[in-house]
Design an enzyme around this catalytic site. Structure first.
Site, short mmCIF file in Angstrom:
data_model
loop_
_atom_site.label_atom_id
_atom_site.label_comp_id
_atom_site.label_asym_id
_atom_site.label_seq_id
_atom_site.Cartn_x
_atom_site.Cartn_y
_atom_site.Cartn_z
N TYR A 144 65.62 45.56 44.13
CA TYR A 144 65.57 44.51 45.13
C TYR A 144 64.12 44.09 45.31
O TYR A 144 63.23 44.93 45.39
CB TYR A 144 66.14 45.04 46.46
CG TYR A 144 66.11 44.04 47.59
CD1 TYR A 144 66.92 42.91 47.58
CD2 TYR A 144 65.28 44.23 48.70
CE1 TYR A 144 66.91 42.00 48.63
CE2 TYR A 144 65.26 43.33 49.76
CZ TYR A 144 66.08 42.21 49.72
OH TYR A 144 66.06 41.32 50.77
N ASP A 239 56.74 46.22 41.91
CA ASP A 239 57.11 46.00 43.31
C ASP A 239 57.06 47.36 44.01
O ASP A 239 57.98 48.16 43.91
CB ASP A 239 58.50 45.38 43.41
CG ASP A 239 58.87 45.09 44.86
OD1 ASP A 239 58.18 45.60 45.76
OD2 ASP A 239 59.85 44.37 45.08
N LYS A 267 56.14 47.19 53.85
CA LYS A 267 56.57 48.40 54.55
C LYS A 267 55.41 49.29 55.04
O LYS A 267 54.80 48.96 56.04
CB LYS A 267 57.59 49.13 53.70
CG LYS A 267 58.81 48.21 53.50
CD LYS A 267 60.04 48.82 52.91
CE LYS A 267 61.19 47.83 53.01
NZ LYS A 267 61.80 47.42 51.77
C1 LIG Z 1 62.10 45.97 51.39
C2 LIG Z 1 61.74 45.51 50.02
C3 LIG Z 1 61.35 44.20 49.76
C4 LIG Z 1 61.43 43.11 50.79
O1 LIG Z 1 60.60 43.35 51.86
P1 LIG Z 1 60.90 42.60 53.27
O2 LIG Z 1 59.75 43.01 54.11
O3 LIG Z 1 62.23 43.14 53.72
O4 LIG Z 1 60.95 41.16 52.99
C5 LIG Z 1 60.91 43.88 48.49
N1 LIG Z 1 60.87 44.81 47.53
C6 LIG Z 1 61.25 46.07 47.73
C7 LIG Z 1 61.15 47.06 46.63
C8 LIG Z 1 61.73 46.46 48.99
O5 LIG Z 1 62.16 47.70 49.18
#
Ligand SMILES: *Cc1c(COP(=O)(O)O)cnc(C)c1O
Length: 428
Positions: A144, A239, A267
């Site tokens: 994601y 990511d 995060k």
């Molecule tokens: C949570 C997440 C996102 C998106 O971050 P948001 O702050 O929810 O927009 C993107 N990449 C990864 C790997 C994530 O876990």
């Protein structure tokens, strides 16, 4: 009656908010319940609107690595509040956070702050396309990267085909330029490059997947991606929105000894405030406005209160032994769970790294989306319900990571294991 207030709030919420929630997984649908409303959080615990207390393994989906309402962070934020909380102008705070990030993740020579992980991944993608002059991208099934159009794409029928929209509203032509490969499958990535010569801008990957449950990269997978990207003049994007400063002080890239061209963060670097960041090679990042032709901006980017929260969080994470402690606590819990399930002969798999783990209700190894999907989600739903009743708040979906924070105590782990004994007893 239980959860009276939560029920009432949910009824009200549904009248003004779609589905009553501001992010779908919060609705608890995958576990067959109505959502609990949280009134406060402290340390390792969250409190619901009806006074229920829970040991928290959601951690706001990753950011709360120090535990909730940490004193040091709170003090820093109180001090920052009195100086005002948004100027739309450059501040020292954003320089200090960018320096800290760049120092801990040397591949991020230049860092741009944004306000969410979604924004970070979306922007990194634009940079990769702008830099290479190519449109196609490769992502992995089950990873994601936030909800930007290009990422809400799933594999078409047949193992290696063009992607198809995974959400209404994503234009088919856009989905078609997102190519999807199974996680841990280098062969598939090579094939995609072969089929689309000089057309692929980048490969984007979670170095440890956290959004299909925790799935670890196999030996050589990430290195292999680095090599394939390099050979094809495509960029590698890590990511690390979950893994950054979660697995280690810095990026997962340090653990796996891989140097991506671009990295996305979110995060933990915001410590629970809305912060994202992306960065990478100077030569690539210098293509961004105002230096170059790739546009990206944000009214609240580098917000002083958010930067303060991030800085104070990273300061505490720089203390010696922090990550060791997190890992030991997590390993202890996972070992306890392993012992429990093996006594019962229950078919589960636990994937764990650092302070993140997932207990999958399947007897088979989980190494990609296909194998994760073999989990029995009904069993997970029942397990979740029992655990919640016993005061343990797990992620309300099988395909999410559990997180341990520095505020979790041995007692929390013991109580979690006690709850798990009862939950598994009831289940099997
Ligand atoms: C949570 C997440 C996102 C998106 O971050 P948001 O702050 O929810 O927009 C993107 N990449 C990864 C790997 C994530 O876990």
């Amino acid at each position: 009656m239980k959860n009276v207030k939560s029920k009432r709030l949910f009824a009200e919420a549904k009248k003004v908010i779609p589905g009553g929630v501001n992010s779908p997984v919060r609705a608890f649908r995958a576990v067959g319940l109505e959502p609990l409303f949280v009134s406060k959080a402290r340390g390792s615990k969250v409190y619901d609107a009806d006074g229920g207390i829970y040991i928290d393994y959601v951690s706001s989906w990753g950011p709360m690595i120090l535990g909730h309402a940490n004193r040091h962070v709170r003090k820093a934020m109180s001090r920052a509040l009195s100086r005002g909380w948004s100027y739309g102008a450059a501040t020292e705070l954003e320089v200090r956070l960018a320096q800290k990030i760049s120092k801990a993740i040397p591949s991020m020579e230049l860092v741009r702050m944004v306000s969410s992980g979604t924004e970070a991944a979306m922007s990194a993608l634009r940079v990769a396309r702008g830099f290479t002059g190519r449109d196609k991208i490769i992502k992995f099934e089950g990873c994601y990267h936030g909800h930007a159009d290009s990422f809400l794409v799933k594999a078409g029928s047949g193992a290696i085909t063009f992607g198809v929209p995974d959400s209404a509203g994503v234009p088919q032509p856009l989905a078609a330029i997102t190519l999807v490969a199974p996680y841990n499958d280098l062969e598939a990535v090579s094939t995609l490059f072969h089929q689309n010569p000089s057309q692929i801008a980048c490969v984007i990957v979670e170095p440890v997947a956290g959004n299909m449950g925790v799935v670890l990269p196999r030996q050589g997978f990430l290195k292999g991606l680095e090599e394939i990207c390099h050979n094809n003049s495509a960029l590698l994007i890590f990511d690390e929105v979950i893994t950054g400063f979660r697995l280690i002080y810095g990026g997962g890239q340090k653990i796996f000894d891989v140097t991506p061209d671009l990295t996305c963060l979110g995060k933990v670097i915001g410590g629970g405030m809305p912060v994202g960041a992306y960065g990478g090679r100077r030569e690539v990042m210098e293509k961004i406005a105002p230096l170059g032709p790739i546009y990206q901006a944000g009214t609240l980017s580098g917000n002083p209160l958010a930067m303060t929260c991030g800085l104070a969080t990273l300061e505490l994470l720089q203390q010696k032994g922090v990550y060791k402690k997190l890992e030991l606590m997590t390993k202890g819990l996972c070992q306890g769970l392993e012992d429990l399930v093996s006594q019962k002969g229950v078919q589960v798999r636990i994937n764990q790294i650092g302070s993140m783990f997932t207990l999958f209700f399947t007897g088979e190894e989980v190494f990609d989306y296909g194998s994760a999907k073999k989990s029995d989600t009904n069993q997970y739903a029942k397990y979740f319900q029992r655990m919640l009743q016993a005061g343990v708040w797990l992620p309300p979906s099988q395909f999410e990571a559990c997180f341990i924070s520095l505020a979790h105590s041995r007692k929390d782990v013991e109580n979690t294991l006690k709850a798990a004994v009862d939950a598994l007893d009831a289940l099997f």
